[in-house]
Design an enzyme around this catalytic site. Structure first.
Site, PDB file in Angstrom:
ATOM      1  N   CYS A 117       0.816  -1.214   0.000  1.00 39.24           N
ATOM      2  CA  CYS A 117       0.000   0.000   0.000  1.00 39.24           C
ATOM      3  C   CYS A 117       0.844   1.256   0.000  1.00 39.24           C
ATOM      4  CB  CYS A 117      -0.918  -0.016   1.228  1.00 39.24           C
ATOM      5  SG  CYS A 117      -2.266   1.167   1.098  1.00 39.24           S
ATOM      6  N   ASP A 166      -6.847  -3.342  11.290  1.00 40.31           N
ATOM      7  CA  ASP A 166      -5.657  -2.499  11.420  1.00 40.31           C
ATOM      8  C   ASP A 166      -5.549  -2.033  12.867  1.00 40.31           C
ATOM      9  OD1 ASP A 166      -3.431  -1.037  10.769  1.00 40.31           O
ATOM     10  OD2 ASP A 166      -4.467   0.440   9.532  1.00 40.31           O
TER      11      ASP A 166
END
Length: 214
Positions: A9, A132
């Site tokens: 990412c 996360d």
């Protein structure tokens, strides 16, 4: 390609994008959030998207986006999936999914076992959950800060949707993270950087290699 999906990412240059593709990433993430050091504009997103082979999925990362941002980013990045990393409600998430017809990944901020349960509200709104680490109170960014949570929280948890693991992963700990959680997808950003927003091609390769050996 690894049996475990790998998302790199926050890619922002052709060199690092190519490195991720060569190393075996299954997903590449482009960040459309101005406060992030990984933010890219629409022209750069289009240039990067043009380099991505058809078998690799392009994911756009957003934080409470408005319609104009979504429309322009989806078009320029030719996105397959929209990752929502803000305070989007299930209703807003479902509306984005319906309007744009893309897979929706909803980030779930985790610090305690109870936090995992917030994903239940997105069963009918999202296609995937991304667990996360919950960032410190008052942090400028909702993710990408190298913070991790206790992976043992995910053991024996019944996931309501397909899911992935993010937060504080790097080449040195990703194998342990997968062993503990049995994650089907791992998502890394700061863990393959030499400085905030600066991806390191060697770290990208090392991360993918660590996952591919499992």
């Amino acid at each position: 390609m690894s049996r475990i999906a790998i998302k790199i990412c926050g890619l922002s240059t052709p060199e690092t994008l190519d490195a991720a593709i060569k190393a075996g990433a299954s997903h590449i993430g482009m960040v459309f959030f101005a406060k992030s050091p990984r933010h890219i504009d629409f022209d750069r997103a289009a240039a990067l998207a043009a380099r991505v082979p058809g078998h690799i999925r392009r994911v756009g990362v957003f934080v409470d986006p408005d319609e104009e941002l979504l429309q322009r980013a989806i078009s320029s990045g030719d996105l397959h999936a929209i990752q929502l990393h803000g305070k989007e409600t299930p209703e807003r998430t479902a509306a984005i999914r319906t309007k744009y017809g893309r897979d929706i990944w909803k980030a779930i901020s985790v610090k305690t076992r109870a936090d995992l349960g917030t994903g239940l509200a997105y069963i009918s709104a999202a296609d995937m959950l991304l667990y996360d680490a919950k960032t410190p109170e008052g942090a400028a960014l909702p993710g990408g800060m190298g913070v991790r949570f206790d992976w043992k929280l995910l053991q024996d948890f019944r996931h309501p949707l397909p899911w992935g693991l993010s937060g504080g992963l790097d080449a040195n700990n990703v194998r342990d993270a997968i062993a503990i959680t049995d994650a089907p997808l791992v998502d890394v950003s700061s863990g393959v950087e030499s400085a905030p927003g600066i991806k390191d091609v060697d770290k990208v390769a090392a991360f993918c290699q660590a996952v591919s050996q499992l």
